[in-house]
Write an enzyme that holds these catalytic residues in place. Structure first.
Site, PDB file in Angstrom:
ATOM      1  N   LYS A 230       0.827  -1.218   0.000  1.00 61.99           N
ATOM      2  CA  LYS A 230       0.000   0.000   0.000  1.00 61.99           C
ATOM      3  C   LYS A 230       0.851   1.255   0.000  1.00 61.99           C
ATOM      4  O   LYS A 230       0.491   2.256  -0.619  1.00 61.99           O
ATOM      5  CB  LYS A 230      -0.944  -0.001   1.206  1.00 61.99           C
TER       6      LYS A 230
ATOM      7  N   LYS B  67      -5.121 -10.258  -5.553  1.00 61.74           N
ATOM      8  CA  LYS B  67      -6.325 -10.483  -4.748  1.00 61.74           C
ATOM      9  C   LYS B  67      -7.490  -9.622  -5.231  1.00 61.74           C
ATOM     10  O   LYS B  67      -7.281  -8.484  -5.637  1.00 61.74           O
ATOM     11  CB  LYS B  67      -5.952 -10.110  -3.299  1.00 61.74           C
TER      12      LYS B  67
ATOM     13  N   LYS C  83     -11.239  -4.444  -2.520  1.00 65.21           N
ATOM     14  CA  LYS C  83     -12.435  -3.612  -2.606  1.00 65.21           C
ATOM     15  C   LYS C  83     -12.323  -2.502  -3.615  1.00 65.21           C
ATOM     16  O   LYS C  83     -13.154  -2.315  -4.457  1.00 65.21           O
ATOM     17  CB  LYS C  83     -12.694  -2.966  -1.250  1.00 65.21           C
TER      18      LYS C  83
HETATM   19  P1  AMP Z   1     -10.906  -6.340   4.270  1.00 70.23           P
HETATM   20  O1  AMP Z   1     -11.797  -6.102   3.103  1.00 70.23           O
HETATM   21  O2  AMP Z   1      -9.464  -6.200   3.900  1.00 70.23           O
HETATM   22  O3  AMP Z   1     -11.300  -5.607   5.486  1.00 70.23           O
HETATM   23  O4  AMP Z   1     -11.104  -7.878   4.621  1.00 70.23           O
HETATM   24  C1  AMP Z   1     -12.147  -8.403   5.412  1.00 70.23           C
HETATM   25  C2  AMP Z   1     -12.027  -9.916   5.429  1.00 70.23           C
HETATM   26  O5  AMP Z   1     -12.218 -10.438   4.117  1.00 70.23           O
HETATM   27  C3  AMP Z   1     -10.643 -10.395   5.869  1.00 70.23           C
HETATM   28  O6  AMP Z   1     -10.808 -11.553   6.646  1.00 70.23           O
HETATM   29  C4  AMP Z   1      -9.943 -10.708   4.588  1.00 70.23           C
HETATM   30  O7  AMP Z   1      -8.948 -11.688   4.735  1.00 70.23           O
HETATM   31  C5  AMP Z   1     -11.084 -11.230   3.732  1.00 70.23           C
HETATM   32  N1  AMP Z   1     -10.828 -11.004   2.311  1.00 70.23           N
HETATM   33  C6  AMP Z   1     -10.703  -9.801   1.683  1.00 70.23           C
HETATM   34  N2  AMP Z   1     -10.478  -9.965   0.368  1.00 70.23           N
HETATM   35  C7  AMP Z   1     -10.437 -11.310   0.148  1.00 70.23           C
HETATM   36  C8  AMP Z   1     -10.225 -12.123  -1.009  1.00 70.23           C
HETATM   37  N3  AMP Z   1     -10.031 -11.584  -2.204  1.00 70.23           N
HETATM   38  N4  AMP Z   1     -10.252 -13.467  -0.847  1.00 70.23           N
HETATM   39  C9  AMP Z   1     -10.482 -14.024   0.358  1.00 70.23           C
HETATM   40  N5  AMP Z   1     -10.680 -13.326   1.489  1.00 70.23           N
HETATM   41  C10 AMP Z   1     -10.656 -11.971   1.391  1.00 70.23           C
END
Ligand code: AMP
Ligand code: TRP
Length: 331
Positions: free
Chosen positions: A112, A197, A200
């Site tokens: 990031k 990955k 968002k």
């Molecule tokens: P975040 O959006 O980074 O706050 O992630 C929230 C949860 O979703 C965390 O447990 C991440 O590990 C999971 N997560 C986010 N993106 C992915 C993805 N592309 N594949 C699997 N898990 C994800």
């Protein structure tokens, strides 16, 4: 009783990756078998450039989606991080436990920070100290398990190290937590760039990201246009054929089955994509419906969050107070 904690950042609209990697297990398994807390970690959204009105809107939307995904306030605690002061109180103590070097080694920070620099922006100090706040989120509640996607494994290792170090230096105060990951789809990849990955909002291009609230037609288009690999044989190989492997993972996660076995059932990419699209649309259908119902009554969601924060405060306070005293603060 086992305690579980996990969180999601309101930095953008939630994706299929969030759902398959994390939220679905929270709803289907975790809330039924443990004392589980699920948090919209809004303070973490301030580590990158942000628009206050958008963060506010996305926080409420994330909370609504958690409930739409099946989290039941009668079974688990759903709340917003900034409404419980203990996270910030403990975060500072974690900064005093961690070293500068171990924070700089975090992959998420490096990625990031590089993105931010490429855009000509500045890197906020809080982006570096982010894992201290994340450790505080988890340790404040004495969580045993943290169900997350694979991308969070390194942050969880650091959280464990900090808990062990604090306990050794100042006396046993924290439970040493462990990460749990789903059996399939622990890392859902971007449909247009299957080596990164599905995130968002970091990517400028969103055609490879399935958002939970995308219309079925949009989901279908995104899946049908997914980048596949050269060749035409459907085989499960994450290294050599990341695009097809990702589609097989998503299919297995949504419709059941094992990705390697599923590969044998297809002899064209088109047929595979058609089934993946249908499976994703079906998986998201009830969630979209429930979201529309909940969004029509924001006061219900607000009340769930108010009660959630109240319970969370009561749970975290004694342990954070104990940590203050253990470190030598008069508290
Ligand atoms: P975040 O959006 O980074 O706050 O992630 C929230 C949860 O979703 C965390 O447990 C991440 O590990 C999971 N997560 C986010 N993106 C992915 C993805 N592309 N594949 C699997 N898990 C994800
Ligand atoms: N860092 C996590 C992510 O990017 C979000 C998060 C913050 C979290 N605090 C947490 C996840 C505590 C689990 C437990 O996905």
């Amino acid at each position: 009783m086992t305690r579980i904690f996990s969180g999601v950042k309101p930095t953008g609209h939630l994706t299929l990756g969030n759902y398959l990697g994390a939220m679905r297990r929270w709803a289907e398994e975790d809330q039924h078998r443990a004392d589980a807390l699920f948090c919209v970690v809004d303070l973490h959204a301030l580590t990158v450039e942000h628009d206050p009105a958008r963060v506010r809107r996305l926080s409420r939307q994330a909370a609504t989606l958690l409930l739409a995904a099946g989290l039941d306030p009668a079974l688990c605690t759903v709340f917003v991080q900034s409404q419980v002061d203990e996270h910030l109180r403990l975060s500072y103590l974690m900064e005093c436990t961690a070293s500068d070097g171990e924070m700089r080694r975090m992959i998420q920070y490096k990625e990031k920070a590089a993105q931010e620099a490429a855009r000509g922006g500045t890197v906020r100090l809080s982006l570096l100290t982010y894992p201290a706040l994340m450790a505080a989120d988890i340790l404040a509640y004495g969580a045993h398990e943290v169900p997350v996607g694979e991308d969070q494994a390194q942050h969880l290792e650091l959280t464990r190290d900090l808990a062990v170090r604090f306990n050794q230096r100042y006396g046993t105060t924290f439970v040493v937590p462990r990460a749990t990951h789903p059996a399939v789809a622990a890392r859902v990849m971007d449909l247009q760039d299957p080596t990164s990955k599905m995130g968002k909002s970091e990517q400028v291009r969103t055609s490879g990201i399935v958002y939970l609230l995308d219309e079925p037609e949009v989901v279908r288009k995104k899946v049908m246009r997914a980048v596949t690999d050269t060749g035409s044989e459907v085989a499960y190989d994450r290294e050599k054929r990341p695009g097809v492997a990702n589609l097989l993972d998503v299919l297995a996660a949504c419709a059941g089955g094992d990705p390697e076995r599923l590969a044998e059932e297809y002899d064209s990419y088109g047929a595979l994509k058609g089934d993946v699209a249908a499976a994703v649309v079906e998986t998201l259908r009830p969630l979209r419906k429930r979201h529309a119902e909940l969004a029509a009554d924001p006061s219900y969601v607000d009340e769930v969050l108010r009660r959630g924060a109240e319970r969370a405060r009561g749970l975290a306070r004694p342990r954070v107070d104990a940590a203050f005293r253990a470190l030598g603060l008069l508290g």
